[in-house]
Scaffold this motif. Sequence first.
Motif, PDB file in Angstrom:
ATOM      1  N   PHE A  76      46.472  47.941  38.717  1.00 51.37           N
ATOM      2  CA  PHE A  76      46.584  47.705  37.279  1.00 51.37           C
ATOM      3  C   PHE A  76      45.534  48.533  36.539  1.00 51.37           C
ATOM      4  CE2 PHE A  76      47.714  43.927  39.649  1.00 51.37           C
ATOM      5  CZ  PHE A  76      48.915  43.515  39.088  1.00 51.37           C
ATOM      6  N   THR A  77      45.816  48.865  35.286  1.00 50.69           N
ATOM      7  CA  THR A  77      44.858  49.572  34.442  1.00 50.69           C
ATOM      8  C   THR A  77      44.730  48.836  33.108  1.00 50.69           C
ATOM      9  OG1 THR A  77      46.535  50.972  33.396  1.00 50.69           O
ATOM     10  CG2 THR A  77      45.560  51.783  35.457  1.00 50.69           C
ATOM     11  N   ASP A  78      43.841  49.344  32.231  1.00 49.70           N
ATOM     12  CA  ASP A  78      43.801  48.840  30.863  1.00 49.70           C
ATOM     13  C   ASP A  78      44.865  49.579  30.047  1.00 49.70           C
ATOM     14  OD1 ASP A  78      42.771  51.383  30.199  1.00 49.70           O
ATOM     15  OD2 ASP A  78      40.710  50.687  30.396  1.00 49.70           O
ATOM     16  N   GLY A 123      50.269  49.698  36.037  1.00 42.04           N
ATOM     17  CA  GLY A 123      49.633  50.233  34.847  1.00 42.04           C
ATOM     18  C   GLY A 123      49.040  49.138  33.989  1.00 42.04           C
ATOM     19  N   GLU A 124      49.332  49.176  32.688  1.00 39.41           N
ATOM     20  CA  GLU A 124      48.754  48.225  31.743  1.00 39.41           C
ATOM     21  C   GLU A 124      49.500  46.900  31.689  1.00 39.41           C
ATOM     22  OE1 GLU A 124      50.572  49.407  27.463  1.00 39.41           O
ATOM     23  OE2 GLU A 124      49.435  50.991  28.477  1.00 39.41           O
ATOM     24  N   ASP A 158      41.531  40.398  27.501  1.00 38.39           N
ATOM     25  CA  ASP A 158      41.831  41.028  26.219  1.00 38.39           C
ATOM     26  C   ASP A 158      41.484  42.516  26.251  1.00 38.39           C
ATOM     27  OD1 ASP A 158      42.262  41.718  23.605  1.00 38.39           O
ATOM     28  OD2 ASP A 158      40.867  40.251  22.750  1.00 38.39           O
ATOM     29  N   ASN A 159      42.470  43.371  26.024  1.00 38.00           N
ATOM     30  CA  ASN A 159      42.232  44.814  26.011  1.00 38.00           C
ATOM     31  C   ASN A 159      41.529  45.296  24.738  1.00 38.00           C
ATOM     32  OD1 ASN A 159      43.123  46.224  28.431  1.00 38.00           O
ATOM     33  ND2 ASN A 159      45.175  45.463  27.957  1.00 38.00           N
ATOM     34  N   MET A 160      41.242  44.397  23.817  1.00 42.02           N
ATOM     35  CA  MET A 160      40.554  44.775  22.595  1.00 42.02           C
ATOM     36  C   MET A 160      39.059  44.955  22.798  1.00 42.02           C
ATOM     37  SD  MET A 160      42.909  45.143  20.375  1.00 42.02           S
ATOM     38  CE  MET A 160      41.989  45.187  18.832  1.00 42.02           C
ATOM     39  N   ARG A 178      38.902  45.028  29.082  1.00 42.52           N
ATOM     40  CA  ARG A 178      39.537  46.184  29.733  1.00 42.52           C
ATOM     41  C   ARG A 178      39.016  46.373  31.148  1.00 42.52           C
ATOM     42  NH1 ARG A 178      38.983  48.242  24.371  1.00 42.52           N
ATOM     43  NH2 ARG A 178      36.995  49.244  24.893  1.00 42.52           N
ATOM     44  N   LYS A 179      37.721  46.099  31.350  1.00 42.45           N
ATOM     45  CA  LYS A 179      37.136  46.227  32.688  1.00 42.45           C
ATOM     46  C   LYS A 179      37.803  45.274  33.671  1.00 42.45           C
ATOM     47  CE  LYS A 179      32.687  46.065  35.113  1.00 42.45           C
ATOM     48  NZ  LYS A 179      31.234  45.770  34.972  1.00 42.45           N
ATOM     49  N   LYS A 180      38.090  44.042  33.233  1.00 41.71           N
ATOM     50  CA  LYS A 180      38.768  43.079  34.100  1.00 41.71           C
ATOM     51  C   LYS A 180      40.198  43.516  34.405  1.00 41.71           C
ATOM     52  CE  LYS A 180      36.206  38.881  32.847  1.00 41.71           C
ATOM     53  NZ  LYS A 180      35.817  38.531  34.233  1.00 41.71           N
TER      54      LYS A 180
END
Length: 215
Positions: free
Chosen positions: A146-148, A187-188, A194-196, A201-203
């Motif tokens: 997975f990514t951000d 991916g995302e 929370d990607n904000m 994003r790190k998680k």
Amino acid sequence: MTTRTPCRTRAAARGPRCGPVLAALASTALWMTAVPAPAAHADSGPGAPADTTPPVRIDAKDSDLRMPEGAKLAPGRVLDIKSVVETDDGDERREDTNAKVKFALQAEVLFDKDSAKLGGAASARIKEIAAEAERQAAKNVRVFGFTDDLGSAGHGIELSKKRANAVQQALAEDLDASVNYQIRGYGEQYPIADNMTEEGRKKNRRVEVSFPRTG
């Protein structure tokens, strides 16, 4: 259709009297209904529901149940209990349920930025996961990347798949050749934070390894 609680009451001032059958009903999460509960099912993506089976058998004809005319007991199910352990810095997370074990490693622990090449600290972490898979006699292992949500969605899917492949190859060095792997790059998709924020994003930048629990 009406339902009734499986208790016999005395005078209101003295409160209800419930037999041991009530405790069994609570522990198996049974519902008084004429419609059977839906069976658990599995899919190939993350978050698949756990398979559960009742630990005890309930006699639907037991007089203590005081079943209304025509009512039936739905099949018993065990509530899936999840135990979560996370390192203080949040770099690694382990989830245990009745059905499976899942590890989530943050990408920074395994890879350099925007890279799918395993770093020096990755080997020891992956060996620990392989050792647990061996203890569980796992024959099927899922490795999901997975990514951000930064960058293009296509790049995120490609990078997450490459990272999942890299972790699978490292696991294969320590696991039996008969183990089957399911490898995905999402991916995302399926964020867990929370990607904000950068912390979130790190998680979300992670690789998850999961396999069935056998003991």
